[in-house]
Design a protein around this motif. Sequence first.
Motif, PDB file in Angstrom:
ATOM      1  N   LYS A   1       0.824  -1.200   0.000  1.00 46.18           N
ATOM      2  CA  LYS A   1       0.000   0.000   0.000  1.00 46.18           C
ATOM      3  C   LYS A   1       0.863   1.258   0.000  1.00 46.18           C
ATOM      4  CE  LYS A   1      -0.656  -0.491   4.984  1.00 46.18           C
ATOM      5  NZ  LYS A   1      -1.653  -0.598   6.065  1.00 46.18           N
ATOM      6  N   ASP A   2       0.270   2.387  -0.456  1.00 48.69           N
ATOM      7  CA  ASP A   2       0.999   3.646  -0.500  1.00 48.69           C
ATOM      8  C   ASP A   2       1.362   4.096   0.900  1.00 48.69           C
ATOM      9  OD1 ASP A   2       0.841   3.743  -3.214  1.00 48.69           O
ATOM     10  OD2 ASP A   2      -1.021   4.916  -3.228  1.00 48.69           O
ATOM     11  N   TYR A   3       2.495   4.784   0.993  1.00 51.23           N
ATOM     12  CA  TYR A   3       2.962   5.262   2.290  1.00 51.23           C
ATOM     13  C   TYR A   3       2.051   6.345   2.848  1.00 51.23           C
ATOM     14  CZ  TYR A   3       5.826   7.449   5.840  1.00 51.23           C
ATOM     15  OH  TYR A   3       6.282   7.970   7.010  1.00 51.23           O
ATOM     16  N   ASN A   4       1.774   6.270   4.142  1.00 49.35           N
ATOM     17  CA  ASN A   4       0.999   7.300   4.833  1.00 49.35           C
ATOM     18  C   ASN A   4       1.534   7.377   6.251  1.00 49.35           C
ATOM     19  OD1 ASN A   4      -0.919   8.805   6.300  1.00 49.35           O
ATOM     20  ND2 ASN A   4      -2.549   8.224   4.886  1.00 49.35           N
ATOM     21  N   ALA A   5       1.992   8.560   6.635  1.00 45.01           N
ATOM     22  CA  ALA A   5       2.614   8.717   7.955  1.00 45.01           C
ATOM     23  C   ALA A   5       1.641   8.433   9.096  1.00 45.01           C
ATOM     24  CB  ALA A   5       3.183  10.118   8.106  1.00 45.01           C
ATOM     25  N   LYS A   6       0.335   8.446   8.835  1.00 46.95           N
ATOM     26  CA  LYS A   6      -0.648   8.171   9.878  1.00 46.95           C
ATOM     27  C   LYS A   6      -0.852   6.677  10.082  1.00 46.95           C
ATOM     28  CE  LYS A   6      -3.243  12.463   9.046  1.00 46.95           C
ATOM     29  NZ  LYS A   6      -4.543  13.035   8.653  1.00 46.95           N
ATOM     30  N   ASP A   7      -0.298   5.871   9.190  1.00 45.86           N
ATOM     31  CA  ASP A   7      -0.526   4.437   9.265  1.00 45.86           C
ATOM     32  C   ASP A   7       0.190   3.845  10.477  1.00 45.86           C
ATOM     33  OD1 ASP A   7      -0.598   3.581   5.715  1.00 45.86           O
ATOM     34  OD2 ASP A   7      -2.149   4.277   7.090  1.00 45.86           O
ATOM     35  N   THR A   8      -0.567   3.388  11.440  1.00 49.37           N
ATOM     36  CA  THR A   8      -0.019   2.669  12.582  1.00 49.37           C
ATOM     37  C   THR A   8      -0.691   1.311  12.661  1.00 49.37           C
ATOM     38  OG1 THR A   8      -1.642   3.697  14.061  1.00 49.37           O
ATOM     39  CG2 THR A   8       0.515   4.745  13.890  1.00 49.37           C
ATOM     40  N   LEU A   9       0.044   0.331  13.100  1.00 46.98           N
ATOM     41  CA  LEU A   9      -0.448  -1.039  13.166  1.00 46.98           C
ATOM     42  C   LEU A   9      -0.466  -1.489  14.619  1.00 46.98           C
ATOM     43  CD1 LEU A   9       1.141  -0.611  10.360  1.00 46.98           C
ATOM     44  CD2 LEU A   9       1.092  -3.090  10.201  1.00 46.98           C
ATOM     45  N   ASP A  10      -1.502  -2.249  14.977  1.00 51.54           N
ATOM     46  CA  ASP A  10      -1.580  -2.791  16.329  1.00 51.54           C
ATOM     47  C   ASP A  10      -0.449  -3.781  16.571  1.00 51.54           C
ATOM     48  OD1 ASP A  10      -3.822  -1.356  17.013  1.00 51.54           O
ATOM     49  OD2 ASP A  10      -5.231  -2.932  16.402  1.00 51.54           O
ATOM     50  N   ASP A  11       0.008  -3.844  17.819  1.00 54.19           N
ATOM     51  CA  ASP A  11       1.015  -4.819  18.201  1.00 54.19           C
ATOM     52  C   ASP A  11       0.296  -6.110  18.542  1.00 54.19           C
ATOM     53  OD1 ASP A  11       3.446  -5.957  18.920  1.00 54.19           O
ATOM     54  OD2 ASP A  11       3.255  -5.307  21.007  1.00 54.19           O
ATOM     55  N   SER A  12       0.176  -6.977  17.564  1.00 54.51           N
ATOM     56  CA  SER A  12      -0.632  -8.185  17.724  1.00 54.51           C
ATOM     57  C   SER A  12       0.249  -9.411  17.902  1.00 54.51           C
ATOM     58  CB  SER A  12      -1.521  -8.386  16.496  1.00 54.51           C
ATOM     59  OG  SER A  12      -2.210  -9.610  16.577  1.00 54.51           O
ATOM     60  N   HIS A  13      -0.167 -10.283  18.824  1.00 52.52           N
ATOM     61  CA  HIS A  13       0.499 -11.574  19.019  1.00 52.52           C
ATOM     62  C   HIS A  13      -0.373 -12.729  18.520  1.00 52.52           C
ATOM     63  CE1 HIS A  13       3.760  -9.811  21.401  1.00 52.52           C
ATOM     64  NE2 HIS A  13       2.838  -9.043  21.944  1.00 52.52           N
ATOM     65  N   ALA A  14      -1.444 -12.391  17.828  1.00 58.13           N
ATOM     66  CA  ALA A  14      -2.329 -13.415  17.271  1.00 58.13           C
ATOM     67  C   ALA A  14      -1.710 -14.004  16.004  1.00 58.13           C
ATOM     68  CB  ALA A  14      -3.697 -12.811  16.961  1.00 58.13           C
ATOM     69  N   ASP A  15      -2.302 -15.074  15.526  1.00 59.04           N
ATOM     70  CA  ASP A  15      -1.811 -15.701  14.302  1.00 59.04           C
ATOM     71  C   ASP A  15      -2.267 -14.962  13.054  1.00 59.04           C
ATOM     72  OD1 ASP A  15      -0.496 -17.671  15.728  1.00 59.04           O
ATOM     73  OD2 ASP A  15      -2.225 -19.038  15.703  1.00 59.04           O
ATOM     74  N   GLU A  16      -3.311 -14.154  13.181  1.00 62.77           N
ATOM     75  CA  GLU A  16      -3.798 -13.370  12.049  1.00 62.77           C
ATOM     76  C   GLU A  16      -4.184 -11.979  12.540  1.00 62.77           C
ATOM     77  OE1 GLU A  16      -6.734 -15.088   9.435  1.00 62.77           O
ATOM     78  OE2 GLU A  16      -6.289 -17.121  10.149  1.00 62.77           O
ATOM     79  N   HIS A  17      -4.019 -10.963  11.647  1.00 59.55           N
ATOM     80  CA  HIS A  17      -4.446  -9.617  11.995  1.00 59.55           C
ATOM     81  C   HIS A  17      -4.598  -8.807  10.701  1.00 59.55           C
ATOM     82  CE1 HIS A  17      -4.746  -5.661  13.837  1.00 59.55           C
ATOM     83  NE2 HIS A  17      -4.904  -6.274  15.014  1.00 59.55           N
ATOM     84  N   PRO A  18      -5.736  -8.106  10.531  1.00 60.47           N
ATOM     85  CA  PRO A  18      -5.970  -7.383   9.281  1.00 60.47           C
ATOM     86  C   PRO A  18      -4.981  -6.247   9.029  1.00 60.47           C
ATOM     87  CG  PRO A  18      -7.641  -6.848  10.935  1.00 60.47           C
ATOM     88  CD  PRO A  18      -6.874  -8.020  11.453  1.00 60.47           C
ATOM     89  N   ASP A  19      -4.371  -5.698  10.090  1.00 59.69           N
ATOM     90  CA  ASP A  19      -3.420  -4.600   9.884  1.00 59.69           C
ATOM     91  C   ASP A  19      -2.209  -5.018   9.067  1.00 59.69           C
ATOM     92  OD1 ASP A  19      -5.021  -2.938  11.319  1.00 59.69           O
ATOM     93  OD2 ASP A  19      -3.650  -2.638  13.006  1.00 59.69           O
ATOM     94  N   TYR A  20      -1.933  -6.331   9.038  1.00 54.72           N
ATOM     95  CA  TYR A  20      -0.720  -6.801   8.383  1.00 54.72           C
ATOM     96  C   TYR A  20      -0.972  -7.355   6.989  1.00 54.72           C
ATOM     97  CZ  TYR A  20       1.317  -6.184  12.986  1.00 54.72           C
ATOM     98  OH  TYR A  20       1.749  -5.633  14.162  1.00 54.72           O
ATOM     99  N   LYS A  21      -2.163  -7.145   6.467  1.00 51.10           N
ATOM    100  CA  LYS A  21      -2.431  -7.529   5.089  1.00 51.10           C
ATOM    101  C   LYS A  21      -1.704  -6.564   4.149  1.00 51.10           C
ATOM    102  CE  LYS A  21      -6.865  -9.885   5.618  1.00 51.10           C
ATOM    103  NZ  LYS A  21      -8.293  -9.926   5.226  1.00 51.10           N
ATOM    104  N   GLY A  22      -1.210  -7.101   3.062  1.00 51.52           N
ATOM    105  CA  GLY A  22      -0.447  -6.274   2.123  1.00 51.52           C
ATOM    106  C   GLY A  22       0.988  -6.069   2.546  1.00 51.52           C
ATOM    107  N   LEU A  23       1.450  -6.862   3.535  1.00 54.54           N
ATOM    108  CA  LEU A  23       2.822  -6.738   4.014  1.00 54.54           C
ATOM    109  C   LEU A  23       3.499  -8.106   4.056  1.00 54.54           C
ATOM    110  CD1 LEU A  23       2.273  -4.485   7.190  1.00 54.54           C
ATOM    111  CD2 LEU A  23       2.964  -3.695   4.930  1.00 54.54           C
TER     112      LEU A  23
END
Length: 380
Positions: free
Chosen positions: A275-297
């Motif tokens: 995805k395009d860079y955006n300085a507002k983009d922050t991702l949750d610190d997840s310890h789960a096996d899946e998390h939507p914030d990490y899609k596209g990475l």
Amino acid sequence: IMKATTVSCSNGFFWEDHLPFFGLLCITKTAELAMYVYDPTLQGDLSLVDFGLKFFPSFLGYLDGYTDATAIAIASSCDDPTAQRLAWWMTGTYFTGVVVGQWIIVAIIAFRDPTHACFMKLIHLDALSSCISIPENDKGRWYAVNLARTFGEDLPQAIQQTLFIMYVKKNYFMVASVAVSIASSTKALIDAVNRAAIALGADVAGAGTWARPIAAPAYSLSADGTLATRTLPSGSKWLLLQKAQSLESDGQQKFSFEVVHDPVDGCWMFGLVTKDYNAKDTLDDSHADEHPDYKGLLMYRSDNGNVWNNGRKAVGLPRTGGVPGKVMTAEVSLVDGQPVRFTIEGIGDVPQDLEWLRTAGPLYFGVLTFREQSAFRLVE
């Protein structure tokens, strides 16, 4: 202090009394030369003239603190009441402006610079400090180092030593100390005004640049765009740092960066971003096996070896930790119609290969940071 009983009001110290300081000066400057020659992480490459203009005048600053201390001992050795009063004033300004002002307060400020260029300047390693790019928002620390030297040490000591020469005795060592103070003060002011954020002699054309943040606070960037320092507090959020230049659509391409500062051992990730860079983009610190914030990475995490692959946590790789000065390198292979092949060098005994199903749109190399003051520099 050890030679206080042998110092002369008229002639100063015996010449052999200066040998320990001379030895320390030689050791320090030899170490600076060795680091300049052998440290591969330095960005700047000084010409012979530039090196001489940085290296040799730095002796003045190193010498200045020593001559000021010896001037106090000379004034204390005099029986003249004026000399005794000046000795107390010189001691007070030295303790305030040098010991407390520079060695404690300014040292703490300078050490917070993730590149350590300001700290190198504080301890008179001028050639080394000029070869390091500093973030634009850290130039205040650079000013603090130089201005503290001028107004906290050089000017007060020069004035008091001049009064000694005028009203007590024309001691030639004291005259030399005044001259060194004036020269050191002038140099400090010139360095404060003329220092650019980019390293002197740096050639960064092949390294590319980090994408400039859209909103603040996020990252501060050096003038050349190769050094990024996180300014956003942690707050249990990961923050994306993306290279400005996208990958070519096909072929093999490399990405290298230096870990300049890591507040915690390896609390960062790096890999590919869709995805395009955006300085507002922050991702949750997840310890789960899946998390939507990490899609596209596709991201490898340094401190535990975990790999996020398009929103899913994949099998972990060897951990590398966050060794300051470590250079991480990865190679991506893009072949039309085939999965992306991402190879990480420098972890484990052999390069580690990852595969990622290619998605539509441009790809970028990127880093995820978690801690404030994490700093990364792109290298060629």
